[in-house]
Design a protein around this motif. Structure first.
Motif, PDB file in Angstrom:
ATOM      1  N   GLN A 123       0.812  -1.221   0.000  1.00 41.54           N
ATOM      2  CA  GLN A 123       0.000   0.000   0.000  1.00 41.54           C
ATOM      3  C   GLN A 123       0.849   1.276   0.000  1.00 41.54           C
ATOM      4  O   GLN A 123       0.474   2.288   0.590  1.00 41.54           O
ATOM      5  N   LEU A 124       2.003   1.222  -0.681  1.00 43.80           N
ATOM      6  CA  LEU A 124       2.844   2.418  -0.789  1.00 43.80           C
ATOM      7  C   LEU A 124       2.200   3.409  -1.754  1.00 43.80           C
ATOM      8  O   LEU A 124       1.524   3.041  -2.706  1.00 43.80           O
ATOM      9  N   ILE A 125       2.447   4.694  -1.507  1.00 43.47           N
ATOM     10  CA  ILE A 125       1.793   5.754  -2.272  1.00 43.47           C
ATOM     11  C   ILE A 125       2.513   5.972  -3.605  1.00 43.47           C
ATOM     12  O   ILE A 125       3.741   6.050  -3.658  1.00 43.47           O
ATOM     13  N   GLN A 126       1.727   6.095  -4.656  1.00 40.22           N
ATOM     14  CA  GLN A 126       2.221   6.424  -5.995  1.00 40.22           C
ATOM     15  C   GLN A 126       1.481   7.649  -6.524  1.00 40.22           C
ATOM     16  O   GLN A 126       0.328   7.894  -6.159  1.00 40.22           O
ATOM     17  N   TYR A 127       2.155   8.402  -7.380  1.00 39.24           N
ATOM     18  CA  TYR A 127       1.530   9.552  -8.048  1.00 39.24           C
ATOM     19  C   TYR A 127       2.105   9.671  -9.453  1.00 39.24           C
ATOM     20  O   TYR A 127       3.183   9.140  -9.757  1.00 39.24           O
ATOM     21  N   ASP A 128       1.399  10.377 -10.323  1.00 37.69           N
ATOM     22  CA  ASP A 128       1.731  10.383 -11.747  1.00 37.69           C
ATOM     23  C   ASP A 128       2.409  11.669 -12.201  1.00 37.69           C
ATOM     24  O   ASP A 128       2.349  12.024 -13.382  1.00 37.69           O
ATOM     25  N   SER A 129       3.090  12.375 -11.304  1.00 37.79           N
ATOM     26  CA  SER A 129       3.795  13.608 -11.653  1.00 37.79           C
ATOM     27  C   SER A 129       5.201  13.544 -11.082  1.00 37.79           C
ATOM     28  O   SER A 129       5.523  12.671 -10.269  1.00 37.79           O
TER      29      SER A 129
END
Length: 715
Positions: free
Chosen positions: A523-529
């Protein structure tokens, strides 16, 4: 003549008090050596006292008849004795050493202790006299296995976790802002003065159920539970001034400490990469009040810090020198109350409050940010006997962040407020004389929709008095950290499971520790920027695995007046997180981390000399000009630092320190322009330290009745 009866009535309570029996005596070993800090009390009452340095105790009691005296001391078997109270008594009590005492014997996998404990890895003096640490607790911990500090930010990272995965506590209470103010490319320091702390518990994993909301590590700093001695300290250095004073009364002490730092004179002498327009300044004031009774201890600590600085640095995207300025005010309060209760119970109650007001000016926009945080905690502890002890408690966390983004065209507001409620319980049991078992669990709720139950366990086996083995397991969760929570505070909690195996060899003045570990993330956080923003798309589908080996050897026995320790960490980390395209070794993790620290006391010139050498393998980074992802590595880093403490007299110390003696040029990574040129090439530049070396010279003078007192502990 009515005055006499009235006086008689008034004197009756006073006479009764004066006639209260006095229970006094001495607590000794069979060898007749005194035992200090033993707890002597009448069972079922609040009547009792702790022994002094000579093993003596004395207290009054209103009880009479047959009573039971209980005597307990860490490292000794408890004792009960029946007494008949008619008049004052003097008792001589003999205790036997408890070779199976849980607190003194067990080495828990994943945990380092600093202080006076039998299993302490380093002493407080070691922390602050290590060359290259410059009195910074965080920098000194970098010389322990499992810990890494990235040169470009100065924050503590543990076993493949980024800095946000480590939480800092003081006396078991959270510190929301443990570091000084910083801007990109500027390393921070720990915010608190090292002389405040007499013990440090640094967990590299598998830590107690008493702590939570951290995926990798807990750093718990402990203040002294004794009254401070009256004295004054004066310091003058190349970076500022310091003055402290302590007043001592019978049952209380009050200490003040003030420092002022201004790097303007220093920056004129040492070349810097940055163009400083307002050199770094810091004013810091702190005070600590202590009150100690026969059955209680109260501690109140407060600190206020003001920092400001401004500089210019080249920005690739703007293609010009860009100004950065920061002003920050920080307030921190921490209070603890300990009470010894009948039948070996101990009650702890504490609370902390933090406030930060930070204003960042960058290019043509401003970002003012306010943060409020609080932590309230209560714990009950019980030592049933030398084999069994347990504890349970509850705590409440609150945090509010309010950030504004302002430029000539736009104004955005970001932030959140949230709270956590946690309960925890833990028990430690010694079975078959050599087997030590710790079981615990922690429940946490955000009082909305998220909650977790986290089991913790540790098992230790004492092969003999010098050799021990232990294993630890724990499940850990962590809320979204501030840089992302201000945009999405409702994301599911990140999760990690720790598995640790430890072998320890311990004898007087020598210690060997080896640990194998594995940490599984989900459940590690990912982002697209490229960076987290309010327009980013956030997911919690990330995962990862970190495996490795930690090695630590310390020796102050082989050579007279000479001590050294060797640390090595191998960290194999693969994680899918942030904006990563695939699971890779993160750019903040070095696979190999080696350091050796050596200290020598040379009596003829009243000097302590210290050398530290650190070796760090290259870290990966992504080069957009090449195919693939995270396909490049920085060069190896090697730093040799030196310090010299010279006693002009017992209470006057001259201290000199120099980092990076060899003049190496470490490269921490590379930054790239966000858009390519007409040939499709992304311009880049290396991320470098602001200066090759840091030079420090200071004079420290202690004024106290104890003529052996000095400030070597602070250096």
């Amino acid at each position: 003549m009515r005055i006499l009866p009235i006086l008689t009535l008034l004197l009756i309570p006073i006479l009764c008090i004066a006639q209260e029996p006095i229970i006094s005596g001495i607590v000794l070993l069979k060898s007749k050596n005194p035992i200090a800090n033993a707890n002597v009390f009448i069972e079922g009452s609040y009547d009792g006292a702790n022994t002094d340095s000579l093993g003596r105790f004395s207290f009054k009691t209103s009880l009479s008849g047959v009573q039971q005296i209980n005597v307990t001391a860490i490292g000794f078997q408890s004792k009960q004795q029946r007494i008949q109270i008619q008049d004052s008594l003097f008792l001589q009590i003999i205790l036997q050493a408890d070779e199976r005492s849980i607190e003194e014997v067990v080495v828990r996998a994943g945990q380092f202790k600093v202080g006076s404990q039998a299993n302490a890895v380093l002493s407080p003096l070691d922390i602050v006299t290590t060359a290259g640490s410059m009195g910074n607790i965080i920098a000194a911990l970098d010389k322990l296995p499992g810990a890494q500090i990235a040169g470009e930010n100065g924050r503590l990272m543990v076993r493949g976790g980024d800095p946000s995965e480590t939480q800092t506590y003081i006396n078991g209470l959270r510190v929301a802002q443990p570091y000084t103010a910083s801007a990109n490319g500027m390393p921070v320091r720990g915010r608190f003065s090292p002389f405040l702390f007499k013990g440090t518990s640094f967990s590299t994993g598998g830590y107690s159920a008493e702590f939570g909301n951290a995926l990798s590590s807990i750093l718990n700093l402990s203040t002294d539970l004794n009254l401070a001695e009256a004295k004054s300290d004066i310091s003058i250095s190349t970076v500022g001034l310091g003055l402290s004073n302590t007043q001592r009364w019978k049952n209380s002490s009050l200490s003040f400490n003030g420092t002022y730092s201004n790097l303007a004179p220093y920056l004129k002498l040492i070349d810097q990469r940055l163009e400083w327009t307002k050199p770094y300044q810091q004013a810091n004031a702190e005070a600590i009040f202590r009150n100690k009774g026969e059955q209680h201890f109260f501690n109140l600590y407060g600190a206020f810090t003001f920092e400001k600085f401004a500089f210019k640095d080249y920005d690739l995207n703007y293609d010009q020198q860009v100004s950065t300025g920061i002003k920050e005010k920080n307030i921190y309060l921490n209070s603890n109350y300990f009470r010894y209760l009948p039948q070996n119970w101990k009650w702890e109650l504490g609370g902390s409050f933090g406030y930060s007001d930070k204003n960042l000016d960058y290019y043509n926009f401003q970002i003012p940010t306010e943060e409020y945080s609080s932590h309230i905690k209560t714990v009950l502890r019980k030592k049933e006997n030398s084999q069994l002890q347990y504890s349970f408690g509850a705590e409440h966390f609150f945090q509010k962040v309010d950030e504004q983004f302002q430029n000539p065209d736009n104004h955005y507001a970001h932030g959140f407020d949230r709270q956590l409620l946690s309960g925890f319980a833990e028990t430690q049991y010694t079975a078959f004389s050599k087997l030590f078992l710790t079981l615990g669990a922690r429940y946490t709720s955000d009082l909305k929709k998220q909650q977790s139950i986290e089991p913790r366990a540790a098992l230790g086996y004492e092969i003999n008095s010098k050799h021990q083995m232990s294993v630890s397991y724990g499940l850990f969760h962590q809320q979204t950290r501030e840089d992302k929570a201000k945009f999405r505070a409702d994301l599911p909690w990140q999760q990690a499971q720790h598995y640790i195996f430890n072998y320890t060899f311990l004898r007087k003045n020598q210690l060997l520790r080896m640990e194998l570990f594995q940490k599984d993330y989900s459940q590690l956080i990912q982002y697209d920027s490229s960076l987290p923003t309010f327009t980013s798309n956030y997911q919690t589908n990330g995962y990862g695995t970190v495996r490795g080996l930690d090695f630590f050897w310390r020796d102050s026995k082989t050579f007279k007046n000479f001590q050294y320790w060797i640390s090595y960490s191998y960290t194999d980390a693969i994680k899918l997180e942030r904006n990563y395209q695939t699971a890779v070794q993160p750019d903040y993790v070095a696979k190999h981390y080696f350091s050796i620290v050596a200290k020598y006391w040379y009596a003829p010139i009243r000097s302590q000399l210290s050398l530290t050498n650190s070796f760090i393998s290259g870290r990966p980074y992504h080069n957009p000009n090449l195919a693939g992802f995270m396909q490049s590595n920085t060069s190896v880093q090697n730093d040799l630092s030196f310090s010299w403490s010279y006693l002009l007299s017992q209470q006057k110390v001259l201290f000199f320190s120099l980092t990076n003696i060899l003049g190496n040029k470490p490269v921490y990574g590379y930054e790239y322009r966000s858009t390519p040129d007409q040939n499709g090439h992304f311009a880049s530049r290396a991320i470098l330290p602001n200066a090759k070396r840091f030079v420090f010279l200071g004079f420290f003078w202690t004024i106290s009745n104890n003529k052996k007192d000095n400030q070597l502990d602070n250096l």
